[in-house]
Design a protein around this motif. Sequence first.
Motif, short mmCIF file in Angstrom:
data_model
loop_
_atom_site.label_atom_id
_atom_site.label_comp_id
_atom_site.label_asym_id
_atom_site.label_seq_id
_atom_site.Cartn_x
_atom_site.Cartn_y
_atom_site.Cartn_z
N UNK A 182 -2.32 -1.21 -3.98
CA UNK A 182 -3.41 -1.12 -3.00
C UNK A 182 -4.38 -0.03 -3.42
N UNK A 183 -5.48 0.07 -2.69
CA UNK A 183 -6.47 1.12 -2.97
C UNK A 183 -5.90 2.50 -2.68
N UNK A 228 -0.06 -2.17 6.79
CA UNK A 228 -0.63 -1.16 5.90
C UNK A 228 -1.46 -0.15 6.69
N UNK A 229 -2.21 -0.63 7.68
CA UNK A 229 -2.95 0.28 8.56
C UNK A 229 -1.98 1.22 9.27
N UNK A 230 -0.89 0.67 9.81
CA UNK A 230 0.09 1.49 10.54
C UNK A 230 0.72 2.53 9.62
N UNK A 231 1.04 2.13 8.39
CA UNK A 231 1.62 3.09 7.44
C UNK A 231 0.65 4.22 7.15
N UNK A 263 -13.17 0.70 11.40
CA UNK A 263 -13.54 1.98 10.78
C UNK A 263 -13.21 1.97 9.30
N UNK A 264 -12.11 1.32 8.93
CA UNK A 264 -11.70 1.25 7.52
C UNK A 264 -12.72 0.48 6.69
N UNK A 298 -2.55 8.57 0.72
CA UNK A 298 -2.25 8.14 -0.65
C UNK A 298 -0.75 7.98 -0.79
N UNK A 299 -0.32 6.99 -1.58
CA UNK A 299 1.10 6.73 -1.77
C UNK A 299 1.48 6.69 -3.24
#
Length: 333
Positions: A178-179, A216-219, A244-245, A331-332
């Motif tokens: 992901x980004x 993904x938003x929740x994470x 907003x994203x 970031x992950x």
Amino acid sequence: MQELVGRLTAVDAEATETLKVIAYFDALIHGHATTEVLLRGAAILSGCAAGQTVSGKTMRVDASGVRAAAPPGVWPSRSFEDGGVVWIERSGPAHANDEMILERLAIAAGIAHERTSPAAASRRALETLIDDQASAEARSDAAKRLHLDPHTRYRIIATTDAAPTTSAGRMPSVVVGTAHGPVRAVLADETSTWRHAGIGIRCTPPSMPESWASALIALRLTPARESIIDAADLGTLLPLAIEADASALGMPDVAALSDLVATHPGAEVLLDAITATDSLRAAGVETGLHHSTVQARAEQYSDALGFDIRSPRGRVRLALALAVHRLATSRFD
């Protein structure tokens, strides 16, 4: 490649042999070589036995390239997907190209495993199922491969954890680039426990990209004080976060918050506690700070942000600003 090998031959014999190893395994990969063929190639190149273990199955060929039982011992090895390991049985000092042989063997073995294993097929199906760019037909086929009922609603988990194993076996999962870095998508099992995860909304198989997007938003919204967020619990915040994203509009509250967090280490933890508790005293208890310290910092932070974070309306603004800030900075990697 052959031209490059020819040019290097007169300059660096070791580099030439290394390139030959790379070219050799590239050819085997291109030819969809089986595991046995890959091991035989490694054995012949290294002059010693080579083996592989993955998914509880072991294969080994001796130095002449003939399949044989694996003797006990610890050998130079490399790992690949699904816990797989390849090795060469060099008992003495390593030869010049042993590292390269092992590296290319591991890459080739991983690709071969990805092409043929049921686990890899499940990963590919799940990746298609959550891809909003995939066609409806492709997602339908992926759902069938995963044995999903078209009318049952499922959840996707977005997590930085390893895929858990339940009594029914390992759940289908795939690591998605992901980004914000690599994130594991898991077809949800309600009995599983997670250390750090976003739980997606329930969707039928045709709509699973929505479950993945919400997970993904929740994470990304998960604060330091909370390891798991269920997208279904976000309510109105979920569509607001998605909007907003996707928006490139500047947000003064978020800009001010980013400046504050950058210049005051620990500010984000206290600010999050203020939004999550019903009083400054309770925020102090949660963060381990004295009540007077929390009061002073709340006043200081209110001045920096341009609104009173102690008021009900200010807490709402702060919560929204924190959410958008996390979306922008999570970031992950």
